[in-house]
Design a protein around this motif. Sequence first.
Motif, short mmCIF file in Angstrom:
data_model
loop_
_atom_site.label_atom_id
_atom_site.label_comp_id
_atom_site.label_asym_id
_atom_site.label_seq_id
_atom_site.Cartn_x
_atom_site.Cartn_y
_atom_site.Cartn_z
N GLU A 19 -5.64 36.97 22.66
CA GLU A 19 -6.64 36.05 22.13
C GLU A 19 -6.69 34.76 22.95
O GLU A 19 -7.76 34.24 23.26
N MET A 20 -5.52 34.23 23.29
CA MET A 20 -5.46 32.99 24.07
C MET A 20 -6.04 33.20 25.47
O MET A 20 -6.71 32.31 26.00
N ILE A 21 -5.80 34.34 26.07
CA ILE A 21 -6.36 34.63 27.39
C ILE A 21 -7.88 34.75 27.31
O ILE A 21 -8.60 34.22 28.16
N LEU A 22 -8.37 35.43 26.30
CA LEU A 22 -9.82 35.55 26.13
C LEU A 22 -10.47 34.19 25.94
O LEU A 22 -11.53 33.91 26.51
N LEU A 23 -9.82 33.34 25.17
CA LEU A 23 -10.31 31.98 24.95
C LEU A 23 -10.34 31.21 26.27
O LEU A 23 -11.32 30.53 26.60
N ARG A 27 -13.52 29.59 28.39
CA ARG A 27 -13.58 28.18 28.79
C ARG A 27 -13.76 28.02 30.30
O ARG A 27 -14.32 27.02 30.75
N LEU A 28 -13.26 28.97 31.07
CA LEU A 28 -13.34 28.87 32.54
C LEU A 28 -14.64 29.42 33.11
O LEU A 28 -14.96 29.14 34.28
N MET A 29 -15.38 30.15 32.32
CA MET A 29 -16.59 30.81 32.81
C MET A 29 -17.53 29.81 33.48
O MET A 29 -17.91 28.81 32.88
N GLY A 30 -17.85 30.07 34.75
CA GLY A 30 -18.81 29.27 35.48
C GLY A 30 -18.29 27.94 36.01
O GLY A 30 -19.04 27.16 36.58
N ALA A 36 -11.84 23.66 36.64
CA ALA A 36 -10.96 24.61 35.98
C ALA A 36 -9.53 24.11 35.86
O ALA A 36 -8.84 24.43 34.89
N LEU A 37 -9.09 23.32 36.82
CA LEU A 37 -7.69 22.88 36.80
C LEU A 37 -7.32 22.10 35.53
O LEU A 37 -6.28 22.39 34.93
N PRO A 38 -8.14 21.14 35.08
CA PRO A 38 -7.79 20.47 33.82
C PRO A 38 -7.78 21.42 32.62
O PRO A 38 -6.96 21.28 31.72
N VAL A 39 -8.67 22.41 32.62
CA VAL A 39 -8.71 23.39 31.54
C VAL A 39 -7.43 24.20 31.54
O VAL A 39 -6.81 24.43 30.50
N LEU A 40 -7.01 24.63 32.73
CA LEU A 40 -5.77 25.40 32.86
C LEU A 40 -4.55 24.57 32.44
O LEU A 40 -3.65 25.08 31.78
#
Length: 90
Positions: A19-23, A27-30, A36-40
Motif C-alpha cells: 500500500e505504501m509503495i502504491l501511494l 505521488r511520484l507520477m509525472g 521527486a526527491l523531496p517526496v522520496l
Amino acid sequence: MGNFRQNPAFQAMDPQKQEMILLLMERLMGKQLSEALPVLTQWNRQMQKEGISFSASEQQMLTDLFMAQMTPEQKKQYDIIKTATRSVRR
C-alpha cells in the motif's frame, strides 16, 4: 508503472508495504527528479517513523521500479546523486 505488481518481491511483501509503495508511486507520477526527491525523503521518514523497513530484494525491486520511470537524463542525475551519497557515507 509497468507490471511491478507481478514482481515476486512485491507480491511477497506485507500488504502495508504494498500500500505504501502504491501511494508513493501515485505521488511520484509525472514528477521530475528534482520534484521527486523531496517526496522520496518524506516517504522514507514516514517509513522510519512507522518502523517499516525493506529487505534487500524489496529494496532492489523499488530501485528497479524507480529507474524504469526515469528518462535517460534523470538516470544520469540519479547515478550522480547515488555516487555522491556513497562517497559521503564512507
